[in-house]
Write an enzyme that holds these catalytic residues in place. Structure first.
Site, PDB file in Angstrom:
ATOM      1  N   TYR A   1      -6.280   8.149   4.988  1.00  7.55           N
ATOM      2  CA  TYR A   1      -6.249   7.801   6.415  1.00  7.55           C
ATOM      3  C   TYR A   1      -5.107   8.463   7.183  1.00  7.55           C
ATOM      4  O   TYR A   1      -5.037   8.344   8.393  1.00  7.55           O
ATOM      5  CB  TYR A   1      -6.041   6.286   6.557  1.00  7.55           C
TER       6      TYR A   1
ATOM      7  N   GLN B   1       0.799  -1.226   0.000  1.00  8.56           N
ATOM      8  CA  GLN B   1       0.000   0.000   0.000  1.00  8.56           C
ATOM      9  C   GLN B   1       0.831   1.274   0.000  1.00  8.56           C
ATOM     10  O   GLN B   1       0.292   2.361  -0.206  1.00  8.56           O
ATOM     11  CB  GLN B   1      -0.951  -0.010   1.197  1.00  8.56           C
TER      12      GLN B   1
ATOM     13  N   GLU C   1      -4.447  -9.509   9.761  1.00 10.09           N
ATOM     14  CA  GLU C   1      -5.885  -9.663   9.506  1.00 10.09           C
ATOM     15  C   GLU C   1      -6.272 -10.919   8.745  1.00 10.09           C
ATOM     16  O   GLU C   1      -6.671 -10.872   7.570  1.00 10.09           O
ATOM     17  CB  GLU C   1      -6.420  -8.451   8.750  1.00 10.09           C
TER      18      GLU C   1
ATOM     19  N   ASN D   1      -6.557  -4.949  15.201  1.00  9.01           N
ATOM     20  CA  ASN D   1      -6.992  -3.915  14.264  1.00  9.01           C
ATOM     21  C   ASN D   1      -8.479  -3.711  14.491  1.00  9.01           C
ATOM     22  O   ASN D   1      -9.255  -4.662  14.425  1.00  9.01           O
ATOM     23  CB  ASN D   1      -6.767  -4.345  12.808  1.00  9.01           C
TER      24      ASN D   1
ATOM     25  N   GLU E   1      -4.028  -1.215  14.313  1.00  5.11           N
ATOM     26  CA  GLU E   1      -4.698  -0.337  13.351  1.00  5.11           C
ATOM     27  C   GLU E   1      -5.974   0.192  13.961  1.00  5.11           C
ATOM     28  O   GLU E   1      -6.723  -0.542  14.599  1.00  5.11           O
ATOM     29  CB  GLU E   1      -5.093  -1.074  12.052  1.00  5.11           C
TER      30      GLU E   1
HETATM   31  C1  BGP Z   1      -7.257  -3.111   7.122  1.00  5.15           C
HETATM   32  C2  BGP Z   1      -5.985  -3.462   6.434  1.00  5.15           C
HETATM   33  C3  BGP Z   1      -5.249  -2.333   5.841  1.00  5.15           C
HETATM   34  C4  BGP Z   1      -6.072  -1.148   5.414  1.00  5.15           C
HETATM   35  C5  BGP Z   1      -7.214  -0.833   6.349  1.00  5.15           C
HETATM   36  C6  BGP Z   1      -8.210   0.157   5.836  1.00  5.15           C
HETATM   37  O1  BGP Z   1      -8.182  -4.111   6.883  1.00  5.15           O
HETATM   38  O2  BGP Z   1      -5.113  -4.166   7.256  1.00  5.15           O
HETATM   39  O3  BGP Z   1      -4.425  -2.868   4.869  1.00  5.15           O
HETATM   40  O4  BGP Z   1      -6.332  -1.092   4.096  1.00  5.15           O
HETATM   41  O5  BGP Z   1      -7.917  -1.988   6.727  1.00  5.15           O
HETATM   42  O6  BGP Z   1      -9.095  -0.474   4.980  1.00  5.15           O
HETATM   43  P1  BGP Z   1      -9.558   0.157   3.628  1.00  5.15           P
HETATM   44  O7  BGP Z   1      -8.305   0.489   2.912  1.00  5.15           O
HETATM   45  O8  BGP Z   1     -10.359  -0.905   2.954  1.00  5.15           O
HETATM   46  O9  BGP Z   1     -10.367   1.331   3.980  1.00  5.15           O
END
Ligand code: BGP
Length: 469
Positions: free
Chosen positions: A438, A19, A161, A298, A376
């Protein structure tokens, strides 16, 4: 009232290789399923993302300046082993040495994940973690990293995750290979990944490596919409087992409690399948359960569930058009919102109390958990960039409320060692692209210029004083 964080609390920011790094097809990196999947989809490219492969010194300098003393990073498996096994790419190996050295130069502790949705393509094509060969390949890759980076990395996580990997691939169908609503495959993927975690933990422990290891689970507290309706209660419990309890039992018990197994087998049968769990798997998992030094949690939201018996009806809101998401799965239930509870533009529920309920649940059901890191938490937001500044007050409110509930959980005895915002800087989002931001640091994806947002200044104050005023 002001609330204080303990002395050694980690105030972090999180990233994931795919990412942020960019350079997905250069410097000897092998392919992952996302490369072709995204190209065929044609919505957005993972290159250059936040160009972290080249910009990491800039980002780490910003960390230091803003009081961020921990960073979550992942090692891209296919940068080290382009085919998943066998041949090694020395340039990839060196890249992470340089990256970790830069972290330490800026006094930012790296917390390193070995797998963040990025299985090398040849292994993915042979069934990813549904194929047990991938388990052994992962353990070999993990062991290589434990040895290679022993002097630079203290904090390891095996997977990011497992639930998201399983559900986005086999239930929601938004990840490569996407299958809809195959609950048996989702459970099988969860089990096999937990077995891979257990084997990696034992390799770490038996190899006598210094440092610590754990796994990151994506957890959400599940509430029945009507807490007096047995059907809603059952729906909430179904999803609770599928997402939380199955994985936490595997982590901390090393097997599955009877209530967990009853629910898992019942749900697997809905999609016409069974789950293969061998006695020898459980032996390995039970032993490994003793050696989890911490759990990564997370958590972004909770869920309210209602009973649902109709046909599967799933729609992922990957555009930020509020109110377009739908999740109705036969045998599980339906996601609904509770009147009055706010949501983001991507329909994610903002309910910080859910974090408290979740942490207390973990402490009660798994008293051997040792320590938790919030690996997270954060808010996707269409940040307004105006006159060289980004005022992201809704994100500050979101973080502050979650930190307050986190401190409350710590007051009742939950041991939490740190908090990592998702995400450190703006980055590429798997199924949403680039308008779902984010970060603490705004990224202009054209020029790669970083601009600290209001939230970065706010967090700096919190990190420096270790308190919420
Ligand atoms: C979690 C992941 C990340 C990230 C985040 C936000 O599930 O570990 O990699 O992407 O979510 O999610 P999103 O990008 O779908 O908003």
């Amino acid at each position: 009232p002001p609330a204080q964080f303990p002395e050694n609390f980690v105030f972090g920011g999180a990233t994931a290789a795919y990412q942020v790094e960019g350079e997905t097809r250069t410097h000897g990196k092998g392919k992952v399923a996302w490369d072709d999947f995204l190209e065929a989809q044609g919505r957005f490219s993972p290159d250059p993302a936040s160009d972290f492969y080249n910009q990491y010194p800039v980002d780490l300098e910003l960390c230091e300046e803003f009081g961020i003393n921990g960073i979550r990073l992942s090692i891209a498996w296919s940068r080290i082993f382009p085919n998943g096994i066998g041949e090694i790419n020395p340039e990839g190996v060196q890249f992470y040495h340089d990256l970790f050295a830069e972290c330490h130069k800026h006094h930012v502790e790296p917390f390193v994940t070995l797998h963040h949705f990025d299985t090398p393509l040849p292994l993915f094509e042979k069934g990813d973690f549904l194929n047990r060969e991938t388990i052994d390949a992962f353990v070999d890759f993990a062991t290589f990293c434990f040895k290679e980076y022993a002097d630079q990395v203290t904090y390891w996580f095996t997977f990011n995750e497992i639930w998201a990997d399983a559900s986005n691939t086999y239930i929601e169908g938004t990840f490569p290979g996407g299958v809809k609503a195959h609950l048996a495959e989702a459970f099988q993927c969860e089990h096999n990944m937990m077995l891979a975690h257990a084997k990696a933990v034992l390799a770490f422990h038996n190899g006598g490596f210094k440092g610590k290891i754990g796994v990151i689970q994506s957890l959400e507290f599940k509430y029945p919409l009507n807490e007096n309706d047995p059907a809603d209660i059952k729906a909430a419990n179904n999803e609770h087992v599928l997402q939380n309890q199955f994985l936490l039992d595997a982590t901390f018990r090393g097997d599955y409690a009877p209530d967990t197994l009853e629910c898992a087998n019942r749900l697997a049968a809905v999609s016409g399948g069974t789950i293969e769990i061998l006695d020898e798997d459980l032996e390995i998992m039970r032993e490994a359960a003793l050696y989890n030094d911490y759990l990564g949690v997370n958590n972004y939201q909770c869920r309210f569930l209602k009973a649902y018996d109709g046909e599967n009806d799933l729609h992922h809101n990957g555009t930020g058009e509020k109110g377009t998401g739908r999740w109705r799965v036969k045998g599980i239930g339906e996601h609904v919102n509770k009147p009055g509870v706010p949501t983001t533009d991507w329909d994610w529920i903002i309910y910080p109390e859910g974090l408290f309920d979740l942490l207390v649940y973990i402490k009660q059901r798994y008293p051997n958990y040792k320590q938790i890191f919030i690996t997270e938490n954060g808010m996707g937001y269409k940040d307004p960039y105006k006159d060289g500044f980004v005022d992201d007050q809704p994100r500050i409110d979101y973080i502050e409320q979650h930190l307050r509930w986190l401190l409350k959980a710590m007051e009742v005895g939950v041991n939490v060692g740190g908090y990592f915002l998702w995400s450190l800087q703006d980055q590429f989002s798997w199924t949403n692209g680039y308008n779902k931001r984010y970060g603490f640091f705004y990224v202009d994806f054209e020029t790669q210029k970083r601009t600290p947002k209001a939230s970065a200044y706010w967090y700096k104050h919190v990190a420096q004083t270790r308190r919420l005023d």
